[in-house]
Enzyme design. Structure first.
Site, PDB file in Angstrom:
ATOM      1  N   HIS A 185      -2.699   7.204   4.107  1.00 45.32           N
ATOM      2  CA  HIS A 185      -1.550   5.979   4.644  1.00 45.32           C
ATOM      3  C   HIS A 185      -0.349   6.305   3.385  1.00 45.32           C
ATOM      4  CE1 HIS A 185      -0.629   1.479   4.309  1.00 45.32           C
ATOM      5  NE2 HIS A 185      -1.144   1.523   5.148  1.00 45.32           N
ATOM      6  N   CYS A 215       0.571  -1.238   0.429  1.00 46.99           N
ATOM      7  CA  CYS A 215      -0.001   0.514   0.111  1.00 46.99           C
ATOM      8  C   CYS A 215       0.344   1.183  -0.055  1.00 46.99           C
ATOM      9  CB  CYS A 215      -0.961   0.164   1.134  1.00 46.99           C
ATOM     10  SG  CYS A 215      -2.454  -1.406   1.021  1.00 46.99           S
TER      11      CYS A 215
END
Length: 462
Positions: free
Chosen positions: A128, A78
């Site tokens: 993120h 990610c």
């Protein structure tokens, strides 16, 4: 403070800007990037792999534009993948190798670049990229300087499940004390869609419609935790595994969100001047940590630089500019989104960007492939692709050569180093040269994921 272009530099760049502006339309287009999370290559109806996947709105997006059959991201995880996407640079150049590696606050992001061209920028969903480093006492550490509103986003609604840091409420009301921490009940996908729709409505109201916009809709799905939202779960066969049912329901919710976003654009007259990209951030995880999504027929999974870890659903559509119904066979990569966006904003060519402006390749202006070479390095693996050949480096020493013309081409029975030693040697040398330019120069670390590669039959299990 991030560097800015001085007046002197701007004057020097003006001729380049004029040349680059030939790629830009008279009116700057709106740009939407829709990113899914741990979404395997099989789980797009248009890819024609799995009978249970239902993505009519995303499939329509493909029919209205282009489906990239070889669309890649810069990492099989990610954080590094998102860092590459949002900067347009290989994230290894500024020290982001894996999750929890902090992104340098001075690295220029795509929304920052677009803001300098008059864009209003917004993000809904998973960011993120605000890690302050490794976890402490089991808790994540955040760097406030890496929060979205300090990385180029004017408006934001960032979080994963029910907790968000927001500039505006879901009904569009601005928070005077933003960023405000809020909690909302409901399916994460629906919440992220609803905020994105309000962002679009604000862009069509009053003076808002005078400026182009950039929207980053980063769904945290079908990533775990599993979720079974109605009404979509009711449309999934009940006899499928629990994880698969969650993935299919969440992807159907995403598909519904894509349809609602496109309908909103039509209702506000923005559809013809909006470029939409749709892609996943990496392949699906499999096994006990799986989210139910599938990478078939590709081999491997999240956490691997094999095709199953880095090749993702990838689409683009722009009615009236990109001819519809295309299947683009040449490799492209998420880095190209920033390069394309900057060109369409009329900015001078930025040599530090690692991507390519795709528009000339999609409209007939250029016939050659956008890329000769693509690179990856992630933790204990690295790879180089010069299609149709791909070299994978495992740890510091082991290398594998494959012809990836076929989707299952990375099987150990098709390893080609012995047949083509000169190709393997040349690609290994180019990969070493590229790795020497990175923030941590040199090869990947000691191989930790041997079982991943034997399990996927990329290495023999002996």
């Amino acid at each position: 403070m991030k560097s800015t272009i001085t007046l002197f530099a701007a004057l020097l760049l003006a001729p380049l800007a004029t040349l680059h502006a030939a790629d830009a339309p008279a009116k700057k287009p709106n740009i939407i990037v829709i990113l899914t999370d741990d979404h395997g290559w099989a789980d797009l109806g248009a890819n024609g792999v799995d009978q249970h996947i239902r993505t009519p709105n995303v499939d329509q997006l493909a029919r209205d534009g282009v489906r990239f059959s070889r669309g890649y991201v810069t990492a099989p995880q990610c954080t590094p993948s998102r860092a590459g996407l949002i900067t347009g640079r290989y994230q290894n150049r500024f020290g982001v190798e894996q999750n929890f590696d902090p992104m340098r606050s001075d690295v220029v992001t795509l929304p920052e670049r677009l803001k300098s061209s008059g864009y209003v920028t917004g993000i809904s969903g998973k960011w993120h990229l605000d890690s302050g480093g490794p976890k402490k006492d089991g808790e994540k550490v955040f760097d406030p300087n890496l929060a979205p509103h300090r990385q180029g986003f004017d408006e934001y609604f960032t979080g994963g499940m029910q907790d968000y840091s927001a500039s505006h409420a879901l009904d569009g009301t601005p928070f005077p004390d933003a960023p405000r921490e809020i909690s909302k009940k409901g399916c994460r996908v629906v919440l992220q869609t609803e905020w994105a729709l309000q962002f679009l409505k604000r862009r069509a109201a009053g003076t808002g419609k005078e400026k182009p916009f950039f929207l980053y809709l980063a769904y945290m799905a079908p990533h775990t935790p599993l979720e079974f939202p109605k009404p979509w779960i009711e449309q999934v066969p009940a006899d499928l595994p629990r994880e698969r049912r969650s993935a299919l329901a969440l992807i159907a919710a995403i598909d519904d969100g894509v349809g609602r976003v496109r309908q909103q654009l039509k209702e506000t007259g923005q559809a013809e001047n909006t470029l939409i990209f749709f892609l996943g951030d990496n392949g699906a995880p499999l096994g006990r940590k799986g989210d139910g999504s599938l990478n078939l027929p590709l081999l491997g999974q999240k956490g691997m630089v094999s095709e199953g870890g880095i090749r993702v659903p990838f689409l683009a559509a722009w009615p009236g500019r990109i001819p519809g119904g295309q299947v683009f066979e040449h490799p492209v990569i998420s880095l190209d989104i920033a390069a394309t966006s900057v060109a369409l904003a009329g900015q001078p060519n930025a040599p530090e960007l690692d991507g390519v402006n795709l528009l000339p390749h999609l409209t007939g202006g250029k016939k050659e492939p956008p890329h000769e070479t693509l690179y990856w390095r992630w933790v204990d693996q690295a790879s180089i692709q010069e299609y149709p050949y791909k070299l994978i480096q495992l740890g510091r020493d082991k290398t594998l050569l494959f012809d990836i013309t076929r989707p299952e081409g990375e099987h150990h029975t098709r390893e080609l180093s012995a047949q083509h030693p000169e190709i393997a040697k040349r690609l290994r040398a180019k990969l070493e040269t590229w790795q020497a330019t990175l923030t941590r120069p040199g090869p990947p670390g000691r191989l930790q994921r041997l079982g991943h590669f034997t399990g996927a039959e990329i290495l023999p299990n002996n």
